[in-house]
Design a protein around this motif. Sequence first.
Motif, PDB file in Angstrom:
ATOM      1  N   LEU A  62       0.722  -1.107  -0.068  1.00 37.84           N
ATOM      2  CA  LEU A  62      -0.034   0.194  -0.069  1.00 37.84           C
ATOM      3  C   LEU A  62       0.947   1.263   0.140  1.00 37.84           C
ATOM      4  O   LEU A  62       0.417   2.130  -0.705  1.00 37.84           O
ATOM      5  N   VAL A  63       2.008   1.262   0.989  1.00 36.29           N
ATOM      6  CA  VAL A  63       2.963   2.523   0.935  1.00 36.29           C
ATOM      7  C   VAL A  63       3.414   2.575  -0.494  1.00 36.29           C
ATOM      8  O   VAL A  63       3.444   3.879  -0.914  1.00 36.29           O
ATOM      9  N   LEU A  64       4.040   1.591  -1.155  1.00 32.91           N
ATOM     10  CA  LEU A  64       4.914   1.764  -2.326  1.00 32.91           C
ATOM     11  C   LEU A  64       3.614   2.105  -3.348  1.00 32.91           C
ATOM     12  O   LEU A  64       4.101   2.998  -4.325  1.00 32.91           O
ATOM     13  N   GLY A  65       2.302   1.602  -3.523  1.00 29.57           N
ATOM     14  CA  GLY A  65       1.276   2.018  -4.300  1.00 29.57           C
ATOM     15  C   GLY A  65       1.156   3.301  -4.241  1.00 29.57           C
ATOM     16  O   GLY A  65       0.947   4.051  -5.172  1.00 29.57           O
ATOM     17  N   ALA A  66       0.838   3.856  -3.024  1.00 31.01           N
ATOM     18  CA  ALA A  66       0.860   5.272  -2.624  1.00 31.01           C
ATOM     19  C   ALA A  66       2.017   6.158  -3.509  1.00 31.01           C
ATOM     20  O   ALA A  66       1.721   7.356  -3.963  1.00 31.01           O
ATOM     21  N   ALA A  67       3.266   5.737  -3.087  1.00 26.22           N
ATOM     22  CA  ALA A  67       4.274   6.360  -3.543  1.00 26.22           C
ATOM     23  C   ALA A  67       4.277   6.482  -5.056  1.00 26.22           C
ATOM     24  O   ALA A  67       4.839   7.511  -5.617  1.00 26.22           O
ATOM     25  N   TYR A  68       4.001   5.334  -5.814  1.00 25.76           N
ATOM     26  CA  TYR A  68       3.936   5.390  -6.973  1.00 25.76           C
ATOM     27  C   TYR A  68       3.200   6.104  -7.734  1.00 25.76           C
ATOM     28  O   TYR A  68       3.283   7.212  -8.570  1.00 25.76           O
ATOM     29  N   GLU A  69       2.082   6.412  -7.131  1.00 19.96           N
ATOM     30  CA  GLU A  69       0.797   7.405  -7.547  1.00 19.96           C
ATOM     31  C   GLU A  69       1.406   8.730  -7.604  1.00 19.96           C
ATOM     32  O   GLU A  69       1.026   9.540  -8.135  1.00 19.96           O
ATOM     33  N   TRP A  70       2.029   8.952  -6.265  1.00 22.19           N
ATOM     34  CA  TRP A  70       2.451  10.316  -5.841  1.00 22.19           C
ATOM     35  C   TRP A  70       3.656  10.951  -7.056  1.00 22.19           C
ATOM     36  O   TRP A  70       3.342  11.874  -7.384  1.00 22.19           O
ATOM     37  N   HIS A  71       4.543   9.981  -7.133  1.00 22.43           N
ATOM     38  CA  HIS A  71       5.420  10.037  -8.258  1.00 22.43           C
ATOM     39  C   HIS A  71       4.579  10.201  -9.802  1.00 22.43           C
ATOM     40  O   HIS A  71       5.507  11.107 -10.310  1.00 22.43           O
TER      41      HIS A  71
END
Length: 129
Positions: A74-83
């Motif tokens: 979930l954290v990585l997915g959120a970071a991916y979306e943010w980027h």
Amino acid sequence: MTEPRGPIDWARQQQTEREQRAEQPGRHTVDTITSDALDQLYARIDTLEHVAASNKQAYVDAVKDFQAVEEAALVLGAAYEWHLHALDRIRLAVGSLCHEPHPSHDHVCPDDVLRLVEAALAQPKEPRP
């Protein structure tokens, strides 16, 4: 006996083994069990309880590990979306700098910057040494 391939095979194998044990002569009853045989049964119960406790702990640990992996995803997915959104903002910001042709000038044209940034983003990332 072959290893079971799934839960149904495992259940069938267990049932077959139970039936075979029940058919064996010398199975103890309350009237025929000896002190040594009773001690062996209690030792077996202790062993099985230990194994069950170990299995339960392994299950609890596996669930915790799975939850940690889910949270990381979930954290990585959120970071991916943010980027992704950050890249969109960069493209919009650089793209809004210049929309008119500049055939000759002495400064860096934002159109050129936009092309260079987009070309860099389109390149596959090389792994770090």
